[in-house]
Scaffold this active site. Structure first.
Site, mmCIF file in Angstrom:
data_model
loop_
_atom_site.group_PDB
_atom_site.id
_atom_site.type_symbol
_atom_site.label_atom_id
_atom_site.label_comp_id
_atom_site.label_asym_id
_atom_site.label_seq_id
_atom_site.Cartn_x
_atom_site.Cartn_y
_atom_site.Cartn_z
ATOM 1 C CB SER A 124 -0.932 -0.071 1.206
ATOM 2 O OG SER A 124 -2.082 0.660 0.961
ATOM 3 C CE LYS A 169 0.167 5.236 -2.020
ATOM 4 N NZ LYS A 169 -0.842 4.495 -2.694
ATOM 5 C CD1 TRP A 179 -7.917 3.275 -1.863
ATOM 6 C CD2 TRP A 179 -9.545 4.441 -2.874
ATOM 7 N NE1 TRP A 179 -7.780 4.578 -1.491
ATOM 8 C CE2 TRP A 179 -8.768 5.331 -2.102
ATOM 9 C CE3 TRP A 179 -10.618 4.947 -3.610
ATOM 10 C CZ2 TRP A 179 -9.025 6.693 -2.036
ATOM 11 C CZ3 TRP A 179 -10.878 6.311 -3.536
ATOM 12 C CH2 TRP A 179 -10.085 7.161 -2.766
ATOM 13 C CG HIS A 201 -5.678 -2.526 0.463
ATOM 14 N ND1 HIS A 201 -4.893 -2.217 -0.630
ATOM 15 C CD2 HIS A 201 -5.208 -1.769 1.488
ATOM 16 C CE1 HIS A 201 -4.006 -1.307 -0.278
ATOM 17 N NE2 HIS A 201 -4.173 -1.022 1.002
HETATM 18 C C1 GCU Z 1 -5.312 4.960 1.694
HETATM 19 C C2 GCU Z 1 -4.691 5.701 0.522
HETATM 20 C C3 GCU Z 1 -3.898 4.759 -0.376
HETATM 21 C C4 GCU Z 1 -2.903 3.958 0.443
HETATM 22 C C5 GCU Z 1 -3.620 3.258 1.584
HETATM 23 C C6 GCU Z 1 -2.682 2.552 2.580
HETATM 24 O O1 GCU Z 1 -6.306 4.096 1.239
HETATM 25 O O2 GCU Z 1 -5.722 6.328 -0.157
HETATM 26 O O3 GCU Z 1 -3.219 5.489 -1.359
HETATM 27 O O4 GCU Z 1 -2.222 3.042 -0.372
HETATM 28 O O5 GCU Z 1 -4.311 4.226 2.352
HETATM 29 O O6 GCU Z 1 -1.509 2.827 2.639
HETATM 30 O O7 GCU Z 1 -3.185 1.755 3.359
#
Ligand code: GCU
Length: 431
Positions: free
Chosen positions: A271, A275, A362, A412
């Protein structure tokens, strides 16, 4: 007018950070047919229009150019070593009979002696016992700290700021005994160790608390000459850059540890930390394998697709993750000189795995797939193969060679299914 009588769009307008992102999840576009037409910036054409047709030109011209574009427009520039100076490693504990004797567990405190106001980072390293050679190692940050990753009760509780979470036993922004092992399902240590691999992890909050003002108490303020009074300018690093920096410092330590093969490192993250692993892998070529687990917008997903989370949403909810300039692409993605297939290509020719989850709309699973597909021309220059297909594969059907992909059943998360694929992939490519 009381808050409860406000129309929904006005309530959303009042929300910030995680709450804003969560509210947006309910109203975002999830319909492919509503994605506006877009053109991806060309991977193999330089800013002055020169076509890149050899591995050498990629390595010497296009890769540095793309790195600079990602610094300038997305993540900001990581300071050079001259800024942070000497890095100290102190092994604070070695336990030879961890995980019922299957592993050796080490804790390593990493600090910057020239910047003592930074409290440093606590690395937890598990190495399989009984190997005849140094172990390949997965390196990744955690959301909850070492005590959350491990099921072993003698792991010290992190004392740093934590995101509010009742389920995770966080009280007054601090971990408690109830916080133990809350992330253990995402880090199947026994399974990784049984495959002869080591794991090194640290709590991302050791570098910087994850909220808009977090940088004031973190490494970014410590390394800035104006400290917490600094005003963040275009091109300066965001939190993702700082967290990625932490992963490279772990690689520095691993180069000094004879139990680990520092030439066989895989960087992994989920998540927002996916990144982070992509950006760490893009910059630091010591990571021979790069793994993005459900990294979504700002990570593996194509930003121009405008489905699920968008640039407008992410830069409003989490502006601190990126360099300031990235916010200017909110509702203006076409103006950005990069898209995220180029972030994947920055790993070339090293092996990269992109994983999605089918219910994680998402994060735009299809956009995550496409970035790997459109990164392929960079790999071709090196004689390396990508997916071998051009349509997103069926659920739970991994594809690919040096660029690999799967979309698994479920939400997720990081599951043992994901890890089974990563272990196979890392063992194949870290040779
Ligand atoms: C939120 C955010 C995402 C991210 C996620 C996470 O949903 O919008 O971009 O990847 O958190 O890190 O859990």
């Amino acid at each position: 007018m009381s808050r409860t009588t406000l129309p929904i769009f006005m309530i959303t307008a009042l929300l910030v950070g995680e709450d804003f992102a969560e509210a947006q999840q309910k109203t975002a576009n999830y319909d492919e047919s509503k994605i506006p037409r877009y053109t991806l910036p060309e991977l193999l054409k330089t800013q002055v229009g020169k076509t890149i047709s050899t591995a050498e030109a990629w390595a010497n011209t296009r890769r540095p150019e793309l790195l600079a574009l990602f610094e300038q427009h997305v993540f900001g520039k990581t300071p050079t070593a001259a800024t942070w100076g000497k890095v100290d490693f102190k092994v604070t504990q070695v336990k030879n009979d961890a995980l019922n004797g299957k592993a050796t567990r080490k804790f390593i405190h990493i600090s910057l002696p020239e910047h003592p106001t930074w409290q440093g980072m606590e690395v937890m390293l598990y190495i399989p016992n009984g190997l005849s050679q140094p172990a390949p190692c997965f390196v990744g940050p955690s959301f909850g700290g070492n005590h959350a990753v491990s099921t072993e009760k003698d792991v010290p509780l992190s004392t740093r700021w934590m995101r509010a979470s009742k389920e995770k036993g966080v009280v007054d922004s601090r971990a408690t005994e109830d916080s133990r092992a809350n992330e253990a399902s995402r880090w199947p240590l026994e399974m990784i160790i049984a495959q002869g691999c080591a794991v090194a992890t640290y709590y991302y909050g050791d570098i910087e608390p994850d909220h808009t003002d977090g940088w004031k108490e973190g490494l970014r303020a410590v390394l800035s000459k104006d400290g917490a009074a600094a005003e963040w300018k275009d091109g300066q690093w965001g939190a993702i850059g700082a967290w990625a920096w932490g992963l490279s410092r772990i690689a520095d330590y691993l180069e000094t540890d004879a139990d680990v093969n520092a030439k066989h490192l895989a960087v992994i993250g989920h998540s927002r930390l996916g990144k982070t692993s992509l950006w760490a892998g893009a910059q630091d070529q010591r990571f021979g394998v790069v793994i993005s687990n459900n990294s979504g917008e700002g990570g593996a997903a194509i930003m121009r697709r405008n489905i699920g989370e968008t640039t407008a949403i992410i830069t409003k909810a989490f502006p601190h993750w990126f360099t300031k300039t990235y916010t200017s692409y909110s509702n203006n993605d076409a103006a950005c000189p990069i898209d995220h297939h180029m972030l994947i290509a920055l790993a070339a020719p090293r092996a990269i795995y992109i994983a999605s989850a089918v219910e994680d709309t998402w994060a735009d699973p299809k956009g995550e797939f496409l970035s790997g597909l459109h990164a392929e021309p960079a790999y071709t220059l090196f004689g390396k193969k990508g997916y071998g297909i051009s349509e997103q594969p069926a659920i739970d059907s991994p594809v690919g060679d040096s660029i690999a992909y799967h979309v698994r059943t479920g939400k997720h998360d990081v599951t043992s299914y994901d890890w089974e694929q990563y272990l196979k992939f890392a063992k194949k490519h870290l040779k």
